[in-house]
Design a protein around this motif. Sequence first.
Motif, PDB file in Angstrom:
ATOM      1  N   LEU A  69     113.754   7.284 -34.154  1.00  0.00           N
ATOM      2  CA  LEU A  69     112.719   6.950 -35.118  1.00  0.00           C
ATOM      3  C   LEU A  69     113.247   7.145 -36.529  1.00  0.00           C
ATOM      4  O   LEU A  69     114.025   8.076 -36.799  1.00  0.00           O
ATOM      5  N   THR A  70     112.821   6.298 -37.431  1.00  0.00           N
ATOM      6  CA  THR A  70     113.250   6.371 -38.827  1.00  0.00           C
ATOM      7  C   THR A  70     112.746   7.666 -39.460  1.00  0.00           C
ATOM      8  O   THR A  70     111.599   8.064 -39.266  1.00  0.00           O
ATOM      9  N   GLY A  71     113.651   8.329 -40.227  1.00  0.00           N
ATOM     10  CA  GLY A  71     113.266   9.532 -40.947  1.00  0.00           C
ATOM     11  C   GLY A  71     113.870  10.784 -40.364  1.00  0.00           C
ATOM     12  O   GLY A  71     114.575  10.755 -39.345  1.00  0.00           O
ATOM     13  N   GLY A  72     113.561  11.916 -41.014  1.00  0.00           N
ATOM     14  CA  GLY A  72     113.991  13.207 -40.512  1.00  0.00           C
ATOM     15  C   GLY A  72     113.049  13.712 -39.438  1.00  0.00           C
ATOM     16  O   GLY A  72     112.217  12.982 -38.910  1.00  0.00           O
ATOM     17  N   ARG A  73     113.148  15.003 -39.147  1.00  0.00           N
ATOM     18  CA  ARG A  73     112.353  15.574 -38.052  1.00  0.00           C
ATOM     19  C   ARG A  73     110.851  15.463 -38.330  1.00  0.00           C
ATOM     20  O   ARG A  73     110.063  15.116 -37.455  1.00  0.00           O
ATOM     21  N   LEU A  74     110.462  15.795 -39.551  1.00  0.00           N
ATOM     22  CA  LEU A  74     109.038  15.789 -39.892  1.00  0.00           C
ATOM     23  C   LEU A  74     108.469  14.373 -39.824  1.00  0.00           C
ATOM     24  O   LEU A  74     107.411  14.135 -39.213  1.00  0.00           O
ATOM     25  N   VAL A  75     109.147  13.419 -40.419  1.00  0.00           N
ATOM     26  CA  VAL A  75     108.674  12.036 -40.415  1.00  0.00           C
ATOM     27  C   VAL A  75     108.676  11.479 -38.999  1.00  0.00           C
ATOM     28  O   VAL A  75     107.742  10.765 -38.590  1.00  0.00           O
ATOM     29  N   ALA A  76     109.703  11.796 -38.215  1.00  0.00           N
ATOM     30  CA  ALA A  76     109.794  11.293 -36.844  1.00  0.00           C
ATOM     31  C   ALA A  76     108.675  11.849 -35.976  1.00  0.00           C
ATOM     32  O   ALA A  76     108.051  11.111 -35.189  1.00  0.00           O
ATOM     33  N   ALA A  77     108.402  13.152 -36.101  1.00  0.00           N
ATOM     34  CA  ALA A  77     107.317  13.753 -35.313  1.00  0.00           C
ATOM     35  C   ALA A  77     105.972  13.163 -35.707  1.00  0.00           C
ATOM     36  O   ALA A  77     105.116  12.915 -34.851  1.00  0.00           O
ATOM     37  N   TRP A  78     105.771  12.909 -37.000  1.00  0.00           N
ATOM     38  CA  TRP A  78     104.513  12.293 -37.461  1.00  0.00           C
ATOM     39  C   TRP A  78     104.381  10.883 -36.888  1.00  0.00           C
ATOM     40  O   TRP A  78     103.289  10.475 -36.474  1.00  0.00           O
ATOM     41  N   SER A  79     105.479  10.147 -36.875  1.00  0.00           N
ATOM     42  CA  SER A  79     105.442   8.788 -36.327  1.00  0.00           C
ATOM     43  C   SER A  79     105.068   8.806 -34.853  1.00  0.00           C
ATOM     44  O   SER A  79     104.305   7.948 -34.383  1.00  0.00           O
ATOM     45  N   GLY A 117     108.115   8.848 -47.465  1.00  0.00           N
ATOM     46  CA  GLY A 117     109.342   9.453 -46.946  1.00  0.00           C
ATOM     47  C   GLY A 117     110.002   8.582 -45.894  1.00  0.00           C
ATOM     48  O   GLY A 117     111.234   8.488 -45.822  1.00  0.00           O
ATOM     49  N   LYS A 118     109.187   7.922 -45.080  1.00  0.00           N
ATOM     50  CA  LYS A 118     109.735   7.034 -44.058  1.00  0.00           C
ATOM     51  C   LYS A 118     110.416   5.832 -44.702  1.00  0.00           C
ATOM     52  O   LYS A 118     111.492   5.379 -44.267  1.00  0.00           O
ATOM     53  N   ALA A 119     109.801   5.283 -45.757  1.00  0.00           N
ATOM     54  CA  ALA A 119     110.403   4.161 -46.460  1.00  0.00           C
ATOM     55  C   ALA A 119     111.731   4.559 -47.108  1.00  0.00           C
ATOM     56  O   ALA A 119     112.714   3.796 -47.069  1.00  0.00           O
ATOM     57  N   GLU A 120     111.787   5.769 -47.663  1.00  0.00           N
ATOM     58  CA  GLU A 120     113.030   6.251 -48.268  1.00  0.00           C
ATOM     59  C   GLU A 120     114.096   6.454 -47.209  1.00  0.00           C
ATOM     60  O   GLU A 120     115.283   6.126 -47.414  1.00  0.00           O
ATOM     61  N   ALA A 121     113.705   6.985 -46.029  1.00  0.00           N
ATOM     62  CA  ALA A 121     114.671   7.174 -44.932  1.00  0.00           C
ATOM     63  C   ALA A 121     115.211   5.837 -44.459  1.00  0.00           C
ATOM     64  O   ALA A 121     116.396   5.722 -44.113  1.00  0.00           O
ATOM     65  N   ALA A 122     114.341   4.815 -44.418  1.00  0.00           N
ATOM     66  CA  ALA A 122     114.810   3.489 -44.007  1.00  0.00           C
ATOM     67  C   ALA A 122     115.813   2.940 -45.018  1.00  0.00           C
ATOM     68  O   ALA A 122     116.782   2.261 -44.653  1.00  0.00           O
ATOM     69  N   ARG A 123     115.577   3.253 -46.305  1.00  0.00           N
ATOM     70  CA  ARG A 123     116.485   2.757 -47.344  1.00  0.00           C
ATOM     71  C   ARG A 123     117.877   3.357 -47.191  1.00  0.00           C
ATOM     72  O   ARG A 123     118.887   2.666 -47.358  1.00  0.00           O
ATOM     73  N   ILE A 124     117.943   4.656 -46.889  1.00  0.00           N
ATOM     74  CA  ILE A 124     119.253   5.304 -46.752  1.00  0.00           C
ATOM     75  C   ILE A 124     119.729   5.304 -45.309  1.00  0.00           C
ATOM     76  O   ILE A 124     120.708   5.953 -44.973  1.00  0.00           O
ATOM     77  N   LYS A 125     118.985   4.598 -44.439  1.00  0.00           N
ATOM     78  CA  LYS A 125     119.372   4.423 -43.034  1.00  0.00           C
ATOM     79  C   LYS A 125     119.505   5.761 -42.312  1.00  0.00           C
ATOM     80  O   LYS A 125     120.511   6.046 -41.670  1.00  0.00           O
ATOM     81  N   MET A 126     118.472   6.578 -42.420  1.00  0.00           N
ATOM     82  CA  MET A 126     118.426   7.875 -41.728  1.00  0.00           C
ATOM     83  C   MET A 126     117.422   7.797 -40.604  1.00  0.00           C
ATOM     84  O   MET A 126     116.318   7.289 -40.765  1.00  0.00           O
TER      85      MET A 126
END
Length: 557
Positions: free
Chosen positions: A167-177, A130-139
């Motif tokens: 942090l790259t990603g949405g709320r869930l990915v950012a909190a995990w990071s 999910g983090k890689a996908e967020a980086a691709r769409i620049k979220m």
Amino acid sequence: MSPSQPEVVAARPLTGPRESQDQEGAIPPATTRPEQRAQARDIVRLFQCRLCSFPLRDPVTLPCGRSICKQCLPESHLRLHISYPAVPERLQGFQCPFADCGREHAVGDCGLDVVLSKTTELVKDNLARGKAEAARIKMSTRIAVRDEWEIAGIPSLRSPSPTSEILTGGRLVAAWSMAENGQLDFDAEVVYHGMDGESDDGNFAEFEQEALHQVQEVARTEMDCQICYALFFDPLTTPCGHTFCRSCLHRILDHSLYCPICRRKLAMNPLLNRIACPANERLDLIIETFWKEELHARQGILEAEEIGRHESLDVPLFVCTLSFPMVPTFLHIFEPRYRLMIRRAVEGNRMFGMVLPKRAHFSSDREFHELGTLLRIVNVQYYPDGRSLIETMGVSRFRVVEHGMLDGYTIGKTDRIDDISLEEEEALEAREVTPATSPQSEFTTSEHGSPDLATQTQAPLALENQEDIARIPTKQLLEYALDFVARMRANSVPWLTQRMLELYGECPDDPTIFPWWLASMLPVRELEKYKLLETSSVRERLKICCRWIMEWEQSRW
């Protein structure tokens, strides 16, 4: 939403409406569902270690039901005054790091939690994608740890502006990071200051929903019990690290003492008591969070099955003699009512209960003692006239709570009787035994600082009175009883003939089996033997056996 208007996310899902406050209050109008915003932090917390706050690494579930990283286990120490079971992995222990537990856990009870380990790895890999996908769409998401003073209700003492980062990603990915980076304590709450990137708010919400869905999907693949193949209910993790529904483990241990997956030998006593062996707390929370409706549906099914079992008197009872768990009982069946009972048992689950008869003083009294043993039919030999000889093996003890009659024989509703846990067994011995009261044991110490069982030396044990029995180690109780059996066998006593040994087997050196074996062999009054069924620990049963031996040698019953 601008960075100057953060979203505050509580530690648990929100259900009520959010109120608008001024900019310093930091709680703007909701732009997505409140429970969706709260889920991100709560889901990350499900997979965080309560001690180090990192995502769980090689998670271990303690006997108290709490899970931590393997490297977070406290330093072990030598456990004193414990001679049973005294296997190497139980001689080392540590104090539980959680104050609300405070128990001493044996290292051998803390294997790698297989289900939780696999689930955490699956979630981690999924969020990495999910983090890689967020980086691709620049979220990306701007996130900060919420100030503790604000949480405590004293906003005047909070920091002027919490340090946030993108942090790259949405709320869930950012909190995990943040958790992976060691920036998010287990009990901390977070503030979302908004999102950055090319995606609009609608795409952001869709991305969040998809991330949550993917985590649920990958976690669900590991949440089925390997016995009933349904969602875990009251999940219990064994010392070897495998998890089953508690009710499923009940049924397995009726037939086998080994883990259904790895075949490691399991003690029956520590697994079935909800107080001594709580459910896996972390798996319980994960299941409650992700599949609440499915969990409640499964609970309804199990409760209906339980009610159905208890509405009827489903255990046939043979009122005949005294039987014990883990040892055989041989029966000659000739009465018509018991012929019928045994035939039905053989056609069914091959189980029936054995209870000891007693004299009824009033018509309302039951004609048998309330404690008995569940027997499993191993072999049946029929005769032309309808009689039969059956060989049975004791499975477990029970208490009859209700009884009635069916076609001339007794049937009943029973409650299973279990021993205390191994932890409680060891604590019982440690309380009763002190160095001053057990001077006859001398241990050599290995290079690791633990007793070396192979080089243990003991002086011959001599018990002078009944009080001595309560103060010696469990291992010496067993050795005292084994020495008695050896002397009786050398003297060729009538109750220890070769024929009896062929029926009941050679004298076992396992303390869990020995008391039942001795009670089957020794010519002691049945009401004395009945006391064994009332006990809840191996040590108590060995103490009773040693008292029998002392009385035998002093007065020759």
